[in-house]
Design a protein around this motif. Structure first.
Motif, PDB file in Angstrom:
ATOM      1  N   GLU A  10     -19.952 -81.444  21.459  1.00 49.02           N
ATOM      2  CA  GLU A  10     -19.511 -81.174  20.087  1.00 49.02           C
ATOM      3  C   GLU A  10     -20.057 -79.791  19.734  1.00 49.02           C
ATOM      4  O   GLU A  10     -21.266 -79.633  19.558  1.00 49.02           O
ATOM      5  N   VAL A  11     -19.194 -78.796  19.689  1.00 49.14           N
ATOM      6  CA  VAL A  11     -19.619 -77.406  19.506  1.00 49.14           C
ATOM      7  C   VAL A  11     -19.228 -76.925  18.110  1.00 49.14           C
ATOM      8  O   VAL A  11     -18.041 -76.833  17.788  1.00 49.14           O
ATOM      9  N   MET A  12     -20.236 -76.648  17.279  1.00 48.02           N
ATOM     10  CA  MET A  12     -19.994 -76.189  15.908  1.00 48.02           C
ATOM     11  C   MET A  12     -20.382 -74.723  15.782  1.00 48.02           C
ATOM     12  O   MET A  12     -21.560 -74.367  15.868  1.00 48.02           O
ATOM     13  N   THR A  13     -19.397 -73.866  15.610  1.00 50.91           N
ATOM     14  CA  THR A  13     -19.654 -72.449  15.356  1.00 50.91           C
ATOM     15  C   THR A  13     -19.976 -72.270  13.879  1.00 50.91           C
ATOM     16  O   THR A  13     -19.276 -72.808  13.017  1.00 50.91           O
ATOM     17  N   VAL A  14     -21.043 -71.532  13.583  1.00 47.12           N
ATOM     18  CA  VAL A  14     -21.440 -71.323  12.186  1.00 47.12           C
ATOM     19  C   VAL A  14     -20.640 -70.123  11.657  1.00 47.12           C
ATOM     20  O   VAL A  14     -21.002 -68.961  11.862  1.00 47.12           O
ATOM     21  N   THR A  15     -19.538 -70.425  10.993  1.00 52.13           N
ATOM     22  CA  THR A  15     -18.658 -69.400  10.427  1.00 52.13           C
ATOM     23  C   THR A  15     -19.140 -69.007   9.031  1.00 52.13           C
ATOM     24  O   THR A  15     -20.078 -69.611   8.488  1.00 52.13           O
ATOM     25  N   ASP A  16     -18.476 -68.015   8.420  1.00 47.77           N
ATOM     26  CA  ASP A  16     -18.865 -67.587   7.064  1.00 47.77           C
ATOM     27  C   ASP A  16     -18.724 -68.716   6.060  1.00 47.77           C
ATOM     28  O   ASP A  16     -19.561 -68.872   5.159  1.00 47.77           O
ATOM     29  N   ASP A  17     -17.656 -69.541   6.188  1.00 46.61           N
ATOM     30  CA  ASP A  17     -17.469 -70.661   5.259  1.00 46.61           C
ATOM     31  C   ASP A  17     -18.588 -71.689   5.386  1.00 46.61           C
ATOM     32  O   ASP A  17     -19.080 -72.229   4.381  1.00 46.61           O
ATOM     33  N   ILE A  18     -19.002 -71.961   6.621  1.00 45.93           N
ATOM     34  CA  ILE A  18     -20.090 -72.923   6.831  1.00 45.93           C
ATOM     35  C   ILE A  18     -21.404 -72.339   6.325  1.00 45.93           C
ATOM     36  O   ILE A  18     -22.240 -73.056   5.761  1.00 45.93           O
ATOM     37  N   ARG A  19     -21.600 -71.022   6.472  1.00 43.59           N
ATOM     38  CA  ARG A  19     -22.817 -70.383   5.937  1.00 43.59           C
ATOM     39  C   ARG A  19     -22.896 -70.563   4.418  1.00 43.59           C
ATOM     40  O   ARG A  19     -23.965 -70.832   3.865  1.00 43.59           O
ATOM     41  N   GLU A  20     -21.753 -70.426   3.753  1.00 45.88           N
ATOM     42  CA  GLU A  20     -21.737 -70.612   2.291  1.00 45.88           C
ATOM     43  C   GLU A  20     -22.105 -72.037   1.918  1.00 45.88           C
ATOM     44  O   GLU A  20     -22.825 -72.277   0.941  1.00 45.88           O
ATOM     45  N   LEU A  21     -21.611 -73.008   2.699  1.00 52.29           N
ATOM     46  CA  LEU A  21     -21.951 -74.411   2.440  1.00 52.29           C
ATOM     47  C   LEU A  21     -23.453 -74.652   2.637  1.00 52.29           C
ATOM     48  O   LEU A  21     -24.082 -75.376   1.874  1.00 52.29           O
ATOM     49  N   ILE A  22     -24.026 -74.033   3.678  1.00 49.77           N
ATOM     50  CA  ILE A  22     -25.474 -74.185   3.928  1.00 49.77           C
ATOM     51  C   ILE A  22     -26.268 -73.624   2.757  1.00 49.77           C
ATOM     52  O   ILE A  22     -27.219 -74.250   2.268  1.00 49.77           O
ATOM     53  N   LEU A  23     -25.868 -72.442   2.271  1.00 50.52           N
ATOM     54  CA  LEU A  23     -26.572 -71.800   1.144  1.00 50.52           C
ATOM     55  C   LEU A  23     -26.469 -72.626  -0.130  1.00 50.52           C
ATOM     56  O   LEU A  23     -27.360 -72.588  -0.982  1.00 50.52           O
ATOM     57  N   SER A  24     -25.368 -73.378  -0.257  1.00 46.58           N
ATOM     58  CA  SER A  24     -25.194 -74.191  -1.470  1.00 46.58           C
ATOM     59  C   SER A  24     -25.839 -75.570  -1.334  1.00 46.58           C
ATOM     60  O   SER A  24     -25.710 -76.414  -2.221  1.00 46.58           O
ATOM     61  N   GLY A  25     -26.506 -75.825  -0.178  1.00 46.95           N
ATOM     62  CA  GLY A  25     -27.214 -77.101   0.010  1.00 46.95           C
ATOM     63  C   GLY A  25     -26.314 -78.253   0.387  1.00 46.95           C
ATOM     64  O   GLY A  25     -26.607 -79.403   0.043  1.00 46.95           O
ATOM     65  N   ALA A  26     -25.234 -77.976   1.098  1.00 44.18           N
ATOM     66  CA  ALA A  26     -24.282 -79.028   1.480  1.00 44.18           C
ATOM     67  C   ALA A  26     -24.930 -80.042   2.421  1.00 44.18           C
ATOM     68  O   ALA A  26     -25.836 -79.714   3.191  1.00 44.18           O
ATOM     69  N   SER A  27     -24.448 -81.279   2.374  1.00 46.02           N
ATOM     70  CA  SER A  27     -24.964 -82.343   3.244  1.00 46.02           C
ATOM     71  C   SER A  27     -24.339 -82.213   4.639  1.00 46.02           C
ATOM     72  O   SER A  27     -23.375 -81.470   4.844  1.00 46.02           O
ATOM     73  N   ALA A  28     -24.900 -82.987   5.591  1.00 52.49           N
ATOM     74  CA  ALA A  28     -24.365 -82.984   6.960  1.00 52.49           C
ATOM     75  C   ALA A  28     -22.918 -83.465   6.984  1.00 52.49           C
ATOM     76  O   ALA A  28     -22.104 -82.984   7.782  1.00 52.49           O
ATOM     77  N   VAL A  29     -22.583 -84.404   6.097  1.00 55.46           N
ATOM     78  CA  VAL A  29     -21.207 -84.926   6.034  1.00 55.46           C
ATOM     79  C   VAL A  29     -20.236 -83.826   5.618  1.00 55.46           C
ATOM     80  O   VAL A  29     -19.151 -83.668   6.211  1.00 55.46           O
ATOM     81  N   GLU A  30     -20.613 -83.032   4.611  1.00 57.02           N
ATOM     82  CA  GLU A  30     -19.749 -81.928   4.164  1.00 57.02           C
ATOM     83  C   GLU A  30     -19.622 -80.853   5.239  1.00 57.02           C
ATOM     84  O   GLU A  30     -18.536 -80.300   5.471  1.00 57.02           O
ATOM     85  N   LEU A  31     -20.731 -80.568   5.933  1.00 52.75           N
ATOM     86  CA  LEU A  31     -20.681 -79.578   7.014  1.00 52.75           C
ATOM     87  C   LEU A  31     -19.779 -80.053   8.149  1.00 52.75           C
ATOM     88  O   LEU A  31     -19.000 -79.281   8.709  1.00 52.75           O
ATOM     89  N   ARG A  32     -19.863 -81.355   8.482  1.00 57.35           N
ATOM     90  CA  ARG A  32     -19.005 -81.901   9.538  1.00 57.35           C
ATOM     91  C   ARG A  32     -17.536 -81.811   9.147  1.00 57.35           C
ATOM     92  O   ARG A  32     -16.690 -81.434   9.971  1.00 57.35           O
ATOM     93  N   ARG A  33     -17.244 -82.171   7.900  1.00 60.07           N
ATOM     94  CA  ARG A  33     -15.851 -82.136   7.445  1.00 60.07           C
ATOM     95  C   ARG A  33     -15.277 -80.733   7.570  1.00 60.07           C
ATOM     96  O   ARG A  33     -14.155 -80.533   8.040  1.00 60.07           O
ATOM     97  N   LYS A  34     -16.054 -79.730   7.163  1.00 59.93           N
ATOM     98  CA  LYS A  34     -15.590 -78.346   7.229  1.00 59.93           C
ATOM     99  C   LYS A  34     -15.427 -77.886   8.678  1.00 59.93           C
ATOM    100  O   LYS A  34     -14.446 -77.219   9.025  1.00 59.93           O
TER     101      LYS A  34
END
Length: 571
Positions: free
Chosen positions: A514-538
């Motif tokens: 399972e390979v997750m590339t940390v894109t700009d959209d995912i970086r924004e989610l991390i900065l906003s404190g997103a949960s693992a579920v939200e990160l997976r969905r994105k």
């Protein structure tokens, strides 16, 4: 349960209160089920027990000793599942599968059978002895080496067949040393080490219990019992292994770690093998686990590890970037080290300086500076990483990020022009983000430093030598995640068992990724404190292939079976 069966037998006038009391006394002394003791004492027959169990559970009974089961029915249930729950399939009518079991009230077993096969389960009751005999008859015995065969093999093992490369020092404990050097013990330990290689084992477990002493091998991720040496050899075997691995044979109260290096002739050529040895004191003696480190088994070709094309492309792009962090996650024994070694081999050129901090160093890689951690003198991951940054590195590998200090230094290294690779123990790729933040790393540091996270698991491959087509109900394919349009067109395969795979139907392992590339959209989610579920969905929206989807692809390719994918992944 025992009293209920006893009451049934008394009500049926088959035994007396005194006879039940004698059987219960014997059961308390030796264990087992009450029915087995009543039969052994001659108070009832096996047929009497079956009749009572049939009335008790309200299901028909079957005498498996008088029943021949078709091979196509046996193939519906994997051997490890049948042994786990002590049941065996006996017949199939339409969408109903009849299964013989000792305990027809075991709903977990019936749920698993329904999930694996897609059939409705109808239980019948059978005696435990008959079930064990039937499972051994149709699936093969789990004891690959009985004690008689072990003793025959001992006579055939020559001392010269195996050479210890780093011989032991003289020790003071003369009695232990003398018993460990006796010819039968030396030959038995040699047999265990060489047999592990021949069977393709990754680990050897030597375990003492109150009345038994057993040796198990882990082959393709699953433990199999291979022999039961005599109890009187327990201390001598333990001492012999300690001497070979340079451990203190007089210390039996504390865990110890060591290493055995041997040279042996195998398939016409000399092989050098490393065994990583760990001992711990248990209730009935010392338990020993040896990890076999065979350089020839190390797969450094990234295209053969099991990556899907898109996942491999993303992973290679991340490891060729000049800075940032690449994390590989998964439980112990999921192949993380192999993946990281493969990545290092892929980017190892004379133009780059690669430093690794490992605990322990499993394999030596040419052109890479590898450092063994030594906690006793203060050389841990954090201390090594600080020193590495003064060694002009381009690429740094940290064996594992275990604490805040190591994580902080690794992330700072990734932000200051170094490519950092490491591992974490998490269930999937998105949850690694939250794991780092739980350690105390600020979200903005996590978001800016990580390039990619790769989660992985290992599953067994179907044996190519005895591979054959298998019919599975469409519902079973729908249950594990195939679409209604695709499920009817999937062709499944299973190994029937042969000499190559030692009757197991599986040979070798392949990884799910399972390979997750940390894109700009995912970086924004991390900065906003997103949960693992939200990160997976994105990440899935952006094209990430999950572990279950990677498993389904292996099923499409005919590489593995439904049971293997279900065992290691979730929907």
């Amino acid at each position: 349960m025992p009293l209920k069966l006893g009451e049934f037998l008394i009500k049926a006038n088959l035994i007396t209160e005194d006879q039940l009391g004698r059987a219960l006394n014997e059961q308390r002394e030796t264990g087992g089920r009450i029915g087995e003791h009543l039969v052994r004492l001659g108070f009832v027959t096996e047929e009497d027990i079956l009749d009572c169990l049939s009335q008790q559970y309200g299901v028909p009974s079957i005498n498996l000793r008088h029943f021949d089961i078709d091979e196509s029915i046996i193939r519906l249930i994997p051997a490890d599942v049948a042994r786990k729950y002590q049941f065996i399939p006996v017949s199939k009518t339409g969408a109903t599968l009849t299964v013989a079991m000792a305990d027809p009230t075991n709903v977990f077993a019936m749920d698993d059978i329904t999930f694996i096969t897609g059939y409705r389960v109808e239980p019948v009751v059978a005696s435990e002895d008959a079930l064990r005999e039937a499972i051994d008859k149709y699936y093969g015995t789990t004891h690959a080496l009985e004690l008689k065969k072990v003793m025959e093999d001992l006579a055939a093992v020559e001392d010269s067949a195996l050479e210890v490369l780093e011989e032991e020092q003289d020790l003071d404990v003369t009695n232990l040393e003398a018993s460990a050097d006796e010819a039968p013990v030396v030959r038995l330990v040699n047999l265990i080490l060489t047999d592990a290689l021949k069977r393709g084992a990754s680990d050897i477990h030597i375990e003492p219990y109150e009345k038994t002493y057993r040796v198990r091998f882990r082959v393709d991720g699953v433990l199999y019992e291979v022999m039961n040496p005599p109890m009187k050899l327990k201390e001598a075997i333990c001492s012999r292994i300690k001497i070979l691995s340079k451990l203190d044979i007089a210390e039996k109260r504390l865990p110890q770690d060591g290493r055995i290096k041997i040279k042996m002739k195998y398939q016409g050529k000399m092989k050098e093998l490393d065994f990583r040895v760990s001992t711990i004191p248990s209730m009935h003696g010392e338990t020993i686990v040896m990890r076999l480190l065979d350089k020839d088994m190390l797969m450094l070709d990234m295209t053969k590890l099991g990556f899907e094309k898109g996942s491999l492309k993303s992973f290679e792009e991340a490891i060729f970037r000049p800075y940032g962090m690449v994390l590989v996650t998964g439980p112990t024994g999921s192949g993380k080290t192999n993946t990281l070694y493969s990545a290092l081999s892929r980017i190892n050129t004379p133009e780059v300086n690669i430093l690794t901090a490992e605990d322990p160093v499993e394999f030596l890689l040419t052109g890479i500076n590898q450092v063994q951690m030594k906690e006793a003198i203060g050389l841990n991951f954090a201390a090594a990483l600080r020193s590495f940054l003064r060694q002009d590195p381009d690429i740094v590998l940290v064996g594992e990020i275990r604490d805040f200090e190591t994580a902080e230094i690794a992330i700072k290294a990734a932000l200051t022009g170094h490519l950092v690779m490491s591992t974490l123990h998490t269930n999937d790729a998105p949850s690694s983000i939250n794991r780092l933040m739980n350690m105390g790393i600020e979200p903005f540091l996590v978001a800016t430093s990580i390039n990619l996270i790769c989660a992985q698991r290992l599953i067994r491959r179907v044996c190519q030598n005895c591979k054959q087509e298998e019919d599975v109900p469409v519902q079973a394919l729908l249950n594990i995640g195939f679409s209604e349009a695709e499920a009817p067109n999937i062709q499944l395969y299973r190994g029937r068992g042969c000499d190559v795979c030692l009757g197991r139907g599986y040979k070798g392992r392949v990884a799910l990724f399972e390979v997750m590339t940390v894109t700009d959209d995912i970086r924004e989610l991390i900065l906003s404190g997103a949960s693992a579920v939200e990160l997976r969905r994105k990440a899935l929206e952006e094209g990430m292939i999950g572990l279950r989807q990677s498993g389904l692809q292996k099923i499409r390719d005919g590489v593995t079976t439904i049971e293997e994918v279900v065992r290691e992944t979730v929907l």
